[in-house]
Write an enzyme that holds these catalytic residues in place. Structure first.
Site, PDB file in Angstrom:
ATOM      1  N   GLY A  91       0.809  -1.220   0.000  1.00  0.00           N
ATOM      2  CA  GLY A  91       0.000   0.000   0.000  1.00  0.00           C
ATOM      3  C   GLY A  91       0.837   1.263   0.000  1.00  0.00           C
ATOM      4  O   GLY A  91       2.026   1.234  -0.308  1.00  0.00           O
ATOM      5  N   VAL A 130      11.102   2.776 -10.971  1.00  0.00           N
ATOM      6  CA  VAL A 130      10.618   4.127 -11.292  1.00  0.00           C
ATOM      7  C   VAL A 130      11.295   5.096 -10.324  1.00  0.00           C
ATOM      8  O   VAL A 130      11.344   4.845  -9.111  1.00  0.00           O
ATOM      9  CB  VAL A 130       9.079   4.213 -11.177  1.00  0.00           C
ATOM     10  CG1 VAL A 130       8.596   5.635 -11.430  1.00  0.00           C
ATOM     11  CG2 VAL A 130       8.435   3.247 -12.160  1.00  0.00           C
ATOM     12  N   SER A 157       7.599   4.013  -0.669  1.00  0.00           N
ATOM     13  CA  SER A 157       6.586   4.483   0.290  1.00  0.00           C
ATOM     14  C   SER A 157       7.264   5.130   1.496  1.00  0.00           C
ATOM     15  O   SER A 157       6.652   5.922   2.210  1.00  0.00           O
ATOM     16  CB  SER A 157       5.726   3.307   0.762  1.00  0.00           C
ATOM     17  OG  SER A 157       5.143   2.665  -0.343  1.00  0.00           O
ATOM     18  N   ARG A 158       8.537   4.785   1.732  1.00  0.00           N
ATOM     19  CA  ARG A 158       9.249   5.320   2.902  1.00  0.00           C
ATOM     20  C   ARG A 158       9.827   6.716   2.657  1.00  0.00           C
ATOM     21  O   ARG A 158      10.270   7.356   3.616  1.00  0.00           O
ATOM     22  CB  ARG A 158      10.368   4.373   3.315  1.00  0.00           C
ATOM     23  CG  ARG A 158       9.858   3.052   3.887  1.00  0.00           C
ATOM     24  CD  ARG A 158      11.009   2.200   4.427  1.00  0.00           C
ATOM     25  NE  ARG A 158      10.538   1.100   5.238  1.00  0.00           N
ATOM     26  CZ  ARG A 158      10.421  -0.166   4.803  1.00  0.00           C
ATOM     27  NH1 ARG A 158      10.741  -0.471   3.567  1.00  0.00           N
ATOM     28  NH2 ARG A 158       9.979  -1.119   5.613  1.00  0.00           N
ATOM     29  N   HIS A 218       4.409   1.606  -7.955  1.00  0.00           N
ATOM     30  CA  HIS A 218       3.340   0.598  -7.938  1.00  0.00           C
ATOM     31  C   HIS A 218       2.473   0.725  -9.201  1.00  0.00           C
ATOM     32  O   HIS A 218       2.061  -0.274  -9.783  1.00  0.00           O
ATOM     33  CB  HIS A 218       2.440   0.788  -6.715  1.00  0.00           C
ATOM     34  CG  HIS A 218       3.140   0.648  -5.389  1.00  0.00           C
ATOM     35  ND1 HIS A 218       3.348   1.711  -4.546  1.00  0.00           N
ATOM     36  CD2 HIS A 218       3.668  -0.430  -4.759  1.00  0.00           C
ATOM     37  CE1 HIS A 218       3.964   1.290  -3.457  1.00  0.00           C
ATOM     38  NE2 HIS A 218       4.182   0.003  -3.558  1.00  0.00           N
ATOM     39  N   GLN A 276       7.543  -9.745   7.997  1.00  0.00           N
ATOM     40  CA  GLN A 276       8.788  -9.360   7.339  1.00  0.00           C
ATOM     41  C   GLN A 276       9.469  -8.159   8.003  1.00  0.00           C
ATOM     42  O   GLN A 276      10.480  -7.672   7.507  1.00  0.00           O
ATOM     43  CB  GLN A 276       8.552  -9.100   5.849  1.00  0.00           C
ATOM     44  CG  GLN A 276       7.776  -7.835   5.531  1.00  0.00           C
ATOM     45  CD  GLN A 276       7.406  -7.776   4.052  1.00  0.00           C
ATOM     46  OE1 GLN A 276       6.647  -8.604   3.543  1.00  0.00           O
ATOM     47  NE2 GLN A 276       7.974  -6.806   3.336  1.00  0.00           N
ATOM     48  N   LEU A 283       0.401   3.579  -2.197  1.00  0.00           N
ATOM     49  CA  LEU A 283       0.763   3.386  -3.602  1.00  0.00           C
ATOM     50  C   LEU A 283       1.326   4.661  -4.229  1.00  0.00           C
ATOM     51  O   LEU A 283       0.812   5.757  -4.017  1.00  0.00           O
ATOM     52  CB  LEU A 283      -0.465   2.910  -4.391  1.00  0.00           C
ATOM     53  CG  LEU A 283      -1.087   1.600  -3.891  1.00  0.00           C
ATOM     54  CD1 LEU A 283      -2.286   1.211  -4.767  1.00  0.00           C
ATOM     55  CD2 LEU A 283      -0.065   0.466  -3.847  1.00  0.00           C
ATOM     56  N   HIS A 284       2.402   4.489  -4.995  1.00  0.00           N
ATOM     57  CA  HIS A 284       3.031   5.613  -5.711  1.00  0.00           C
ATOM     58  C   HIS A 284       3.219   5.207  -7.172  1.00  0.00           C
ATOM     59  O   HIS A 284       2.772   4.117  -7.580  1.00  0.00           O
ATOM     60  CB  HIS A 284       4.353   5.997  -5.036  1.00  0.00           C
ATOM     61  CG  HIS A 284       5.278   4.834  -4.792  1.00  0.00           C
ATOM     62  ND1 HIS A 284       5.816   4.086  -5.807  1.00  0.00           N
ATOM     63  CD2 HIS A 284       5.739   4.261  -3.635  1.00  0.00           C
ATOM     64  CE1 HIS A 284       6.590   3.131  -5.315  1.00  0.00           C
ATOM     65  NE2 HIS A 284       6.542   3.211  -3.994  1.00  0.00           N
ATOM     66  N   GLY A 295       8.652  -5.580  -8.500  1.00  0.00           N
ATOM     67  CA  GLY A 295       9.551  -4.504  -8.912  1.00  0.00           C
ATOM     68  C   GLY A 295      11.016  -4.889  -8.752  1.00  0.00           C
ATOM     69  O   GLY A 295      11.406  -5.544  -7.780  1.00  0.00           O
TER      70      GLY A 295
END
Ligand code: AMP
Length: 287
Positions: free
Chosen positions: A32, A177, A187-188, A38, A62, A34-35, A148
């Site tokens: 999630g 990307v 996302s971080r 993704h 994880q 999402l950028h 990815g």
């Protein structure tokens, strides 16, 4: 777009698909937030099949103790809008108790590949990744899964699992990307302050310099020129930088010819970032 919030709900949707004229189900696993990274996977998925499934699940298995599981960004409403706009057919959003009911015992062991580099810095990480990915593959039953190349060692572990456990799913890697200045989307990245964001650029800058070199030692030297400068900043702490075989992640010899993956990981402030690039080392010209 259908949203399944549990394994049972998804199973209902999936069984209905079996009744249709064998559509190719293409699956994009995500955590999630999402950028555009993704979204590029979703776009690729759409070119490879008829039914696009995205899962959104921040997998506790994880994350190690002290890692960022609790603060990992969760933006389900925004993510659902992105999926809808991008033409996703099914979004699977299971809960932790749905995927990990009490009493579970069996997990996947990622082996030697899962215990070096990223796996050495994050013990148990790839076991957690493979366990959830295998579960998700079994629940979703896709023909193809898109992962990815940003998470190159994860992709290699998943390919290894598919081979070693005789899974019939096709794994497709998607290119990284990046922001216009080279920083790989993650996302971080939202955790980076303005000054950390500036120094975070060193990872991709080091890889870019390395990628134009003709030999392993020249590539390493070019990367370290950039990374050593970054390490002068108090917020930047290099974890590893290694030139490895793209499948085994063993370091390549100095006279290596052909494809290799240059992987880097660093802590920038409180955020851990990873990046990589593929380099094709040419043979030395005849003299
Ligand atoms: P995550 O949500 O971080 O678990 O990522 C979900 C999938 O998106 C993984 O297969 C990642 O490798 C991929 N991904 C994340 N960031 C990027 C990026 N910048 N470019 C391409 N793929 C990415």
């Amino acid at each position: 777009m259908k949203i399944a919030n549990s394994t049972t709900e998804y199973a209902g949707l999936r069984t209905a698909l079996d009744g249709l004229a064998a559509p190719r189900v293409v699956y994009v696993p995500t955590m999630g937030a999402l950028h555009d990274g993704h979204r590029s996977l979703i776009k690729l998925a759409k070119s490879l099949g008829e039914v696009i499934v995205v899962s959104i699940f921040v997998n506790p298995l994880q994350f190690g103790p002290g890692e960022d599981y609790a603060r990992y960004p969760r933006r389900l409403e925004d993510d659902l809008q992105v999926c809808e706009a991008d033409g996703v057919d099914i979004v699977f959003v299971p809960s932790v108790s749905d995927l990990y009911p009490a009493g579970r015992q069996v997990t996947v062991d990622a082996g030697a590949l899962g215990s070096i580099l990223e796996g050495a810095s994050r013990p148990g990480h790839f076991n957690g990744v493979l366990t959830v990915v295998l579960k998700l593959f079994n629940i979703i039953r896709p023909h193809v899964a898109i992962l990815g190349e940003k998470d190159a060692q994860q992709l290699a572990c998943i390919r290894r699992m598919v081979m070693d456990l005789n899974l019939t799913i096709e794994i497709v890697g998607a290119p990284i990307v990046r922001e216009p200045d080279g920083l790989a989307l993650s996302s971080r990245n939202i955790f980076l302050s303005a000054s950390e964001r500036a120094v975070a650029r060193s990872l991709s800058a080091a890889l870019e310099k390395a990628a134009t070199q003709a030999s392993v030692s020249a590539a390493r030297a070019a990367a370290y020129e950039v990374l050593d400068r970054a390490e002068a900043e108090p917020s930047f702490e290099l974890d590893y930088a290694a030139i490895v075989n793209p499948s085994t992640f063993a370091e390549v010899p100095e006279d290596h010819v052909g494809l290799a993956t240059f992987v880097v990981a660093a802590r920038v402030g409180s955020t851990r970032l990873i990046d990589n690039t593929t380099i094709n080392f040419a043979p030395a010209p005849w003299t």
